[in-house]
Design an enzyme around this catalytic site. Structure first.
Site, short mmCIF file in Angstrom:
data_model
loop_
_atom_site.label_atom_id
_atom_site.label_comp_id
_atom_site.label_asym_id
_atom_site.label_seq_id
_atom_site.Cartn_x
_atom_site.Cartn_y
_atom_site.Cartn_z
N ASP A 8 -7.20 0.06 1.21
CA ASP A 8 -7.46 1.49 1.46
C ASP A 8 -8.86 1.96 1.01
O ASP A 8 -9.00 3.01 0.37
CB ASP A 8 -6.38 2.35 0.77
CG ASP A 8 -4.99 2.10 1.33
OD1 ASP A 8 -4.83 1.21 2.18
OD2 ASP A 8 -4.05 2.81 0.92
N HIS A 48 -1.85 8.04 8.38
CA HIS A 48 -0.72 8.97 8.45
C HIS A 48 -0.79 9.87 9.68
O HIS A 48 -1.88 10.34 10.06
CB HIS A 48 -0.71 9.88 7.22
CG HIS A 48 -0.53 9.18 5.91
ND1 HIS A 48 0.47 8.27 5.68
CD2 HIS A 48 -1.24 9.27 4.75
CE1 HIS A 48 0.38 7.84 4.43
NE2 HIS A 48 -0.65 8.42 3.84
N LYS A 106 -0.78 1.35 7.61
CA LYS A 106 0.46 1.64 6.87
C LYS A 106 0.61 3.14 6.67
O LYS A 106 -0.36 3.89 6.78
CB LYS A 106 0.45 0.93 5.53
CG LYS A 106 -0.65 1.41 4.59
CD LYS A 106 -0.67 0.58 3.34
CE LYS A 106 -1.67 1.13 2.36
NZ LYS A 106 -1.42 2.52 1.94
N CYS A 151 -1.45 2.21 -4.36
CA CYS A 151 -1.40 1.18 -3.32
C CYS A 151 -1.77 -0.21 -3.81
O CYS A 151 -1.19 -1.20 -3.37
CB CYS A 151 -2.22 1.62 -2.11
SG CYS A 151 -1.45 3.05 -1.31
C1 VGL Z 1 -2.66 6.08 -1.81
C2 VGL Z 1 -1.68 8.02 -2.51
C3 VGL Z 1 -1.35 8.35 -1.22
C4 VGL Z 1 -3.41 4.83 -2.16
C5 VGL Z 1 -2.32 6.36 -0.51
O1 VGL Z 1 -4.10 4.25 -1.29
O2 VGL Z 1 -3.31 4.40 -3.34
N1 VGL Z 1 -2.33 6.89 -2.81
N2 VGL Z 1 -1.67 7.50 -0.21
ZN ZN Z 2 -1.33 8.08 1.80
#
Ligand code: VGL
Ligand code: ZN
Length: 199
Positions: A8, A48, A106, A151
């Site tokens: 991410d 999302h 994801k 994540c």
């Molecule tokens: C994440 C919170 C919401 C992350 C993703 O990548 O850690 N944290 N969505």
């Molecule tokens: Zn998220």
């Protein structure tokens, strides 16, 4: 065979982003330097729909940081972030995307979040990451990215459960730390699950 997992590394998780992780941009040069050492580099993207139920905006009367239940899991409510197709969901501009072999999306289903790169938070649906790694002959994963306490944490724990050898590069991860110490707790939890923390 080792793979490098980039978790991410997207605009919304950088300082100034919708869900900015403090010092999150520090992971980018580390990711860029590491990629040259791996025959298999896989990046995840939080991805999302605009009405995702992890967004506080979808829960009238609730605020960012409140906790609700999604599926069977406690769910922290976040600001709108990483909306499919948005600038915030793009890879960080400084990330050397030419070296990425596979991208895994994801958090694509409105009703359930997916902190792990492998499964949604209910462990009902696989993202394809495990199949991608197995097809490439990967049995060990090294992890950098965002965020340590969400994540990165759940990806590392699932990877251990799936039988991979797992290392997390501590210099290459940063956490949200909604509560002080969350990242340190997450690192200790990963280590207890058999993850090697590389200093
Ligand atoms: C994440 C919170 C919401 C992350 C993703 O990548 O850690 N944290 N969505
Ligand atoms: Zn998220």
């Amino acid at each position: 065979m080792h793979a490098l997992l980039l978790i991410d590394i997207q605009n919304d998780f950088l300082p100034g982003g919708a869900l900015g992780v403090p010092d999150g941009d520090a992971v980018i040069p580390i990711a860029n330097a590491l990629m040259a050492d791996y025959a298999c580099v896989v990046a995840t993207r939080d991805w999302h729909p605009p009405n995702h139920l992890s967004f506080a905006s979808q829960h009238p009367g609730q605020n960012v940081g409140d906790v609700v239940t999604l599926g069977s899991q406690p769910q922290v409510l976040w600001p709108d972030h990483c909306v499919q197709g948005s600038h915030g969901a793009d890879f960080a501009a400084e990330l050397d995307v030419r070296r990425i072999d596979h991208v895994i999306f994801k958090g694509t289903e409105r009703e359930i979040d997916s902190y792990s790169g492998f499964f949604d938070n209910d462990h009902r649906h696989a993202t394809g990451l495990d199949a991608t790694l197995k097809r490439a002959g990967v049995d060990a994963v090294d992890i950098v990215g965002l965020a340590t306490d969400y994540c990165v944490r759940f990806t590392a724990l699932d990877a251990r459960q799936l039988g991979y050898t797992v290392r997390v590069f501590q210099a290459g991860v940063r956490g949200v730390n909604l509560a002080a110490g969350d990242s340190d707790k997450a690192l200790a939890e990963m280590q207890a699950a058999g993850v090697t923390l590389v200093v």
